[in-house]
Design a protein around this motif. Sequence first.
Motif, PDB file in Angstrom:
ATOM      1  N   ASP A   1       0.692  -0.857   0.047  1.00 24.42           N
ATOM      2  CA  ASP A   1       0.436  -0.066   0.092  1.00 24.42           C
ATOM      3  C   ASP A   1       1.014   0.935  -0.199  1.00 24.42           C
ATOM      4  OD1 ASP A   1      -2.595   1.599   0.467  1.00 24.42           O
ATOM      5  OD2 ASP A   1      -1.836   1.782   2.345  1.00 24.42           O
ATOM      6  N   ILE A   2       0.473   1.890  -0.851  1.00 21.66           N
ATOM      7  CA  ILE A   2       1.387   3.487  -0.748  1.00 21.66           C
ATOM      8  C   ILE A   2       0.595   4.336  -0.083  1.00 21.66           C
ATOM      9  CG2 ILE A   2       2.479   5.585  -2.167  1.00 21.66           C
ATOM     10  CD1 ILE A   2       1.754   3.378  -4.356  1.00 21.66           C
ATOM     11  N   GLN A   3       1.166   5.082   1.019  1.00 23.47           N
ATOM     12  CA  GLN A   3       0.573   6.080   1.713  1.00 23.47           C
ATOM     13  C   GLN A   3       1.709   7.971   1.731  1.00 23.47           C
ATOM     14  OE1 GLN A   3       2.510   3.229   4.652  1.00 23.47           O
ATOM     15  NE2 GLN A   3       0.828   2.121   3.743  1.00 23.47           N
ATOM     16  N   ALA A   4       0.823   8.679   1.165  1.00 21.50           N
ATOM     17  CA  ALA A   4       1.372   9.759   0.905  1.00 21.50           C
ATOM     18  C   ALA A   4       0.935  10.873   2.272  1.00 21.50           C
ATOM     19  CB  ALA A   4       0.337  10.638  -0.654  1.00 21.50           C
ATOM     20  N   SER A   5       2.202  11.777   2.544  1.00 21.43           N
ATOM     21  CA  SER A   5       1.344  12.470   3.701  1.00 21.43           C
ATOM     22  C   SER A   5       1.718  14.056   2.778  1.00 21.43           C
ATOM     23  CB  SER A   5       2.467  12.368   4.571  1.00 21.43           C
ATOM     24  OG  SER A   5       3.454  13.817   5.094  1.00 21.43           O
ATOM     25  N   LEU A   6       0.975  14.894   3.967  1.00 19.81           N
ATOM     26  CA  LEU A   6       0.586  16.571   3.935  1.00 19.81           C
ATOM     27  C   LEU A   6       2.256  16.494   3.801  1.00 19.81           C
ATOM     28  CD1 LEU A   6      -2.545  17.650   4.191  1.00 19.81           C
ATOM     29  CD2 LEU A   6      -1.804  17.767   1.808  1.00 19.81           C
ATOM     30  N   GLN A   7       2.826  16.375   4.641  1.00 14.31           N
ATOM     31  CA  GLN A   7       3.751  17.294   5.057  1.00 14.31           C
ATOM     32  C   GLN A   7       5.473  17.012   3.601  1.00 14.31           C
ATOM     33  OE1 GLN A   7       2.704  15.296   7.520  1.00 14.31           O
ATOM     34  NE2 GLN A   7       1.941  17.634   7.771  1.00 14.31           N
ATOM     35  N   LYS A   8       5.034  16.300   3.783  1.00 14.43           N
ATOM     36  CA  LYS A   8       6.031  15.647   2.397  1.00 14.43           C
ATOM     37  C   LYS A   8       5.629  15.821   0.707  1.00 14.43           C
ATOM     38  CE  LYS A   8       9.460  15.159   5.097  1.00 14.43           C
ATOM     39  NZ  LYS A   8      10.943  15.745   4.872  1.00 14.43           N
ATOM     40  N   ASP A   9       5.334  16.848  -0.322  1.00 11.87           N
ATOM     41  CA  ASP A   9       5.065  16.906  -1.413  1.00 11.87           C
ATOM     42  C   ASP A   9       6.057  16.091  -2.096  1.00 11.87           C
ATOM     43  OD1 ASP A   9       7.534  18.926  -1.222  1.00 11.87           O
ATOM     44  OD2 ASP A   9       6.273  20.657  -1.761  1.00 11.87           O
ATOM     45  N   SER A  10       6.833  15.309  -2.122  1.00 12.76           N
ATOM     46  CA  SER A  10       7.064  14.914  -3.069  1.00 12.76           C
ATOM     47  C   SER A  10       8.235  13.354  -2.060  1.00 12.76           C
ATOM     48  CB  SER A  10       8.487  15.383  -3.241  1.00 12.76           C
ATOM     49  OG  SER A  10       9.944  16.660  -2.479  1.00 12.76           O
ATOM     50  N   GLN A  11       6.835  13.074  -0.955  1.00 15.16           N
ATOM     51  CA  GLN A  11       7.864  11.444  -0.860  1.00 15.16           C
ATOM     52  C   GLN A  11       6.279  11.097  -0.784  1.00 15.16           C
ATOM     53  OE1 GLN A  11       9.795  11.351   2.617  1.00 15.16           O
ATOM     54  NE2 GLN A  11      11.450  11.850   1.703  1.00 15.16           N
ATOM     55  N   VAL A  12       6.985   9.622  -0.946  1.00  6.46           N
ATOM     56  CA  VAL A  12       5.252   8.360  -0.714  1.00  6.46           C
ATOM     57  C   VAL A  12       6.168   7.563   0.316  1.00  6.46           C
ATOM     58  CG1 VAL A  12       3.845   9.124  -2.285  1.00  6.46           C
ATOM     59  CG2 VAL A  12       5.859   8.023  -2.514  1.00  6.46           C
ATOM     60  N   THR A  13       5.695   6.947   0.751  1.00  7.79           N
ATOM     61  CA  THR A  13       5.958   5.355   1.734  1.00  7.79           C
ATOM     62  C   THR A  13       5.391   4.174   1.359  1.00  7.79           C
ATOM     63  OG1 THR A  13       6.073   6.988   3.891  1.00  7.79           O
ATOM     64  CG2 THR A  13       6.184   4.240   4.499  1.00  7.79           C
ATOM     65  N   VAL A  14       5.738   3.213   0.733  1.00  2.00           N
ATOM     66  CA  VAL A  14       5.569   1.828   0.316  1.00  2.00           C
ATOM     67  C   VAL A  14       5.075   0.709   1.969  1.00  2.00           C
ATOM     68  CG1 VAL A  14       5.540   0.505  -0.926  1.00  2.00           C
ATOM     69  CG2 VAL A  14       5.672   2.800  -1.918  1.00  2.00           C
ATOM     70  N   SER A  15       4.262   0.345   1.595  1.00  2.00           N
ATOM     71  CA  SER A  15       3.984  -0.323   2.898  1.00  2.00           C
ATOM     72  C   SER A  15       4.135  -1.833   1.855  1.00  2.00           C
ATOM     73  CB  SER A  15       3.276  -0.219   4.004  1.00  2.00           C
ATOM     74  OG  SER A  15       3.288   0.441   4.862  1.00  2.00           O
ATOM     75  N   ILE A  16       5.234  -2.923   2.991  1.00  2.00           N
ATOM     76  CA  ILE A  16       4.805  -4.026   2.136  1.00  2.00           C
ATOM     77  C   ILE A  16       4.759  -4.986   3.444  1.00  2.00           C
ATOM     78  CG2 ILE A  16       5.850  -5.435   0.454  1.00  2.00           C
ATOM     79  CD1 ILE A  16       7.719  -3.374  -1.033  1.00  2.00           C
ATOM     80  N   ILE A  17       3.861  -5.460   2.873  1.00  2.00           N
ATOM     81  CA  ILE A  17       3.651  -6.202   3.990  1.00  2.00           C
ATOM     82  C   ILE A  17       4.312  -8.570   3.387  1.00  2.00           C
ATOM     83  CG2 ILE A  17       1.844  -8.718   5.294  1.00  2.00           C
ATOM     84  CD1 ILE A  17       0.077  -5.825   5.336  1.00  2.00           C
TER      85      ILE A  17
END
Lengths: 1215, 194
Positions: free
Chosen positions: A998-1014
Amino acid sequence: MALKMVKGSIDRMFDKNLQDLVRGIRNHKEDEAKYISQCIDEIKQELKQDNIAVKANAVCKLTYLQMLGYDISWAAFNIIEVMSASKFTFKRIGYLAASQCFHEGTDVIMLTTNQIRKDLSSPSQYDTGVALTGLSCFVTPDLARDLANDIMTLMSHTKPYIRKKAVLIMYKVFLKYPESLRPAFPRLKEKLEDPDPGVQSAAVNVICELARRNPKNYLSLAPLFFKLMTSSTNNWVLIKIIKLFGALTPLEPRLGKKLIEPLTNLIHSTSAMSLLYECVNTVIAVLISLSSGMPNHSASIQLCVQKLRILIEDSDQNLKYLGLLAMSKILKTHPKSVQSHKDLILQCLDDKDESIRLRALDLLYGMVSKKNLMEIVKKLMTHVDKAEGTTYRDELLTKIIDICSQSNYQYITNFEWYISILVELTRLEGTRHGHLIAAQMLDVAIRVKAIRRFAVSQMSSLLDSAHLVTSSTQRNGICEVLYAAAWICGEFSEHLQEPHQTLEAMLRPKVTTLPGHIQAVYVQNVVKLYASILQQQEQAAEAEAAQEVTQLMVERLPQFVQSADLEVQERASCILQLVKHVQKLQAKGVPVAEEVSALFAGELNPVAPKAQKKVPVPEGLDLDAWINEPPSDSESEDEKPKAIFHDEEQRHVRHRQPEVDEEELARRREARKLEQANNPFYIKSSPSPQKRYQDAPGVEHIPVVQIDLSVPLKVPGMPMSDQYVKLEEERRHRQRLEKDKKKRKKKEKEKKGKHRRHSSLPTESDEDIAPAQQVDIVTEEMPENALPSDEDDKDPNDPYRALDIDLDKPLADSEKLPIQKHRDAETSKSPEKEDVPVAEKKSKKPKKKEKKHKEKERDKEKKKEKEKKGEDLDFWLSTTPPPATTVPAPSTEEIGVHAVTTPKDECEGSKREEPEDEDDDVEHDQERKSSRHKKKKHKKEKEERSKDKKKTKKKQSEREEATAVEPVENGAAEEEPIPPMSSYCLLAENSYIKMTYDIQASLQKDSQVTVSIILENQSSSFLKNMELNVLDSLNTKMARPEGSSVHDGVPVPFQLPPGVSNEAQFVFTIQSIVMAQKLKGTLSFIAKDDNGATHEKLDFRLLFSCSSYLITTPCYSDAFAKLLESGDLCMNSIKVDGTSMSFHNLLAKICFHHHFSVVERVDSCASMYSRSIQGHHVCLLVKKGENSVSVDGKCSDATLLSSLLEEMKATLAQC
Amino acid sequence: MIKAILIFNNHGKPRLSKFYQPYSEDTQQQIIRETFHLVSKRDENVCNFLEGGLLIGGSDNKLIYRHYATLYFVFCVDSSESELGILDLIQVFVETLDKCFENVCELDLIFHVDKVHNILAEMVMGGMVLETNMNEIVTQIDAQNKLEKSEDQGGTDGSTGRWLSLRSEHEERLGVRRHFAALCFKAKLPCVSP
């Protein structure tokens, strides 16, 4: 070599293990402390060794010494070392030591976080288990925060052994880190239905503990627990659940009604006493929560009382004790049913077991009536004489006072008797409760005017008798009564028969041995007495006698002037000067009595203890506002503590007062009076006491009635309360005879008596007994317009208050458990999303079970409601057990709510008809079983009722329609179930491992996303050395540890034992977000099993959809409208045919998968909004036609919009 | 919640103390003393519940205890625990001890307090009841002992042999061995488990 020799002896020393230590201590009984300190020195040496086995042995010995009371916190660091040993044997020793001596203040505890995390994810279940056990004892807020997520993962461990421990420890985590409760709760709830009974019982345990503190948040679980209760056969679980229901029923009377039947069945069927007892307890709680006026519950009460009687009669003392304990709960609401067992309870008073006697005493409190009070107290008095231990005797004493003084002395018919009892109690030596007796004496003497003469005579004889004063030397609490005696004799000295004698008694030299505060009262009241003696003698023109009294005072007062107690000294010297002045005047023949007694004129009225607090703050007065300008922030003044500042000011004022002359004072008084008269907020009800006494409008309206002369006013010698019992009987007999004659007259009298008292439902027989003295109980003064609220008992420091959290609210984005951060990943990942697959499972389960239900209940209405996953408590509660009538129980939330508010009102209005009906349904059910012959009558009623029901039903359906038209503000509207959704999509899978992401974005980082892999290990091998690598594109790059090249992979920070899954996070940087991206990647790992290890890899393609750059952002409709009007947005639209899904689900899907929020919804049309991490606004208008959906979009970037709509099309096409 | 579990002998000597709330060592000793004082003055055939331990807890708390031969087993619990349930739990505890130590007596507890702790940890965790099924508890304990033994291969301890020698040493001294657990089977039980 010498070195070798030393080493050898050290080895021998190390040889001493726990058993040797214990034996050593046993062999050194004489100098145990010395031996132990020697051992501790040895242990210190051992701890310095590198050998972990030696260290573990030392820590093991320390744990034993800790039990003996030795502080071992100095070894905390060594304990951590042993905890981190690789061998289970040592690890267990380390964790045990830590659990015995670590606490929140242990500073090295923060060093354990990583070790514990490692142990929690250890492949050996016993490593994990031992870490969980240890952690449960010393978890701190920091540990709880850092490990919450790890523990939550363990709740779904494959081994039940780990699951149950993980579930149980969550309670401790919640306590220390309340924020974790909401994210973790869904999983906890799921564990209530775990296949393993141990895990299930642990989950029940945790929820029961939580619910006990904040029951209202757990009401929605009632249906689930109800199901468990009716299905479980584990008595431990049943007991917990039944106890939990006991806590829930006070909040929801309807729940109680539902419970009564199954509980009653359990009571009849179970053979386990513990379960029986808890059932009875909960039935009692239910009965308390229901109104007592319900006739159909008398059967349940009878059943409880009857079962309890069996317990009390049992030879097993434990059952006897518990029976009495439960009985006291019934007593509060159903005193009559308990009163019938008076014989049994009085019998228990004679039990040899103190615990049982104490419980029986508690019950007595509710058993007294006017009729039997004297008899019961007499019995207690004989116990007081017999009692050996002071604690039990003191308990008896307080109970006697409690029983007599309850509800404003309601049951006392003869206060002379009561005073005599109090006086008799003063003969107790060594009691701690002298002050209690004293308080009662004062209270009665002040509030019961008619008794004052008698009280004064008794008190003067107390003052006269020597035993109280002498016993005071033994640090005895009973001399406190002299405080009351002195005050009563002084204040009401006009009633004294021989004031002179009393004065003498109070001036005896022995008095100076009394505690200071009592002496002070003596001194003050000696003057009151003196004043009244002067007056008497001057009136009788016995000048000489008056002078004699003065002389006596002048002679005796100096002994008080010398007192070490400041208060006594001050008062005595002040009074001595006064008396000397009087003496001078007397010598000149000036009459002084008037003036001296003017000092004490007026009456003191009792003031309610809370009166001061209840004075309302006048409107417009701000107590926090500065009266003058706040002092400037200059140095010295600012540093002074506030209290000192105030204190000085007060003292200052006091000093200045005498300087003001009389005239000035009078003038001011006039001004003040005028001001008070004009001030509407001034409490006018309290004129100066003096004035009141003279005008006496307040006193007049209280009729003071003559004392019944059949009772002797003065009992010769020490009063014997027993005499009163006899006299009382005679009096009552006479009264009864009289009553027959003067029936009418008596009625009148009674009316008065009732009016004066705060009476609370005297029993019928009680009413026959008129009190011996018509006693006016002066009520305590309260300020006018006192605030009625009683909010003073809330403790802001209650640790459980933090757990008062609404659990039914859906999780918000911000509610996440902190997760161990993977390198520089700053966007923490929300476990709430991780929860989703869990939620999926959960919602499926109840569905299945409900299907079975369905067959029973074909009701259309119910079907619709039912799909609310049983969460709709109101629905559940209003569902009656298999209907007794053919009319389906119409039940909707709205009507259900009425049932909560008006459960007992036998009320009017069509709305309120419903709750009664529900009651009746239960009634029907019960009565059907018990009595069939009543049926005919019921039928008639039924018919009437069903008419009403039809009416209400109609109304209600209208109401429903109305709600359907109303715009719904949120996508999660309630009417339909939202199908389970998961944001995790499959990334890749082979026989070893399955990856979802799943990919999560955050408002604080306008050019970064976190990919969570189970990563889920699907094989029986152990997976390790996992490494993830991706081929970066120009636009999207994986963040790698510093210093590594773009071709290096990123290691996964954990290993996977067979069957275990865990989640890893990776950060990616993106430049442009307007287009979707795909990256190729590989996961490489080593799979190890019994046959050896192999290198494996798995390729995948990671898709970055445009939706994943959107962040759910709520938007108000006005802002939304403005945005559309602004004209800065480009437009695009799509249309999808052949969708069968309901509009509601459709919206939920868009919200979930594409991160939109619903701005407004009208019928089958909704506007939605979202925002990208780079600040693009995206607005949607979604319309549903017969078989199609159209989406019009507006966005600040055209490419983004078209990409998004494409993605949405794909989603909708599946619908 | 269980607030504390104490085992002490007829003279008040602590044999095991487990507090589920942090107390300083001094307070712990005081609590043990106070509890012993309260419990020891009670007759044999009175009820097993006591209110009013001043140090631990408050009015919500109760002491629930059982007395076996030379030992007192005391649980301090709050109102969320079922009184009779806890009595049963004590029983389960003692029976488990008896199984793990084979005819347990006070000496076993004296010399192997760590083992007693380990057994207790399988029953109660952080003040909450974890497991009440004796067979399950014994299984886990056995598995852990096995694990310990496998780690200790080549070790010199040989703890069981030693253990027995301790017992006989004690027997010699007192001439009598009081297996308190034997008494527990005679005790009349409210019985949670059906």
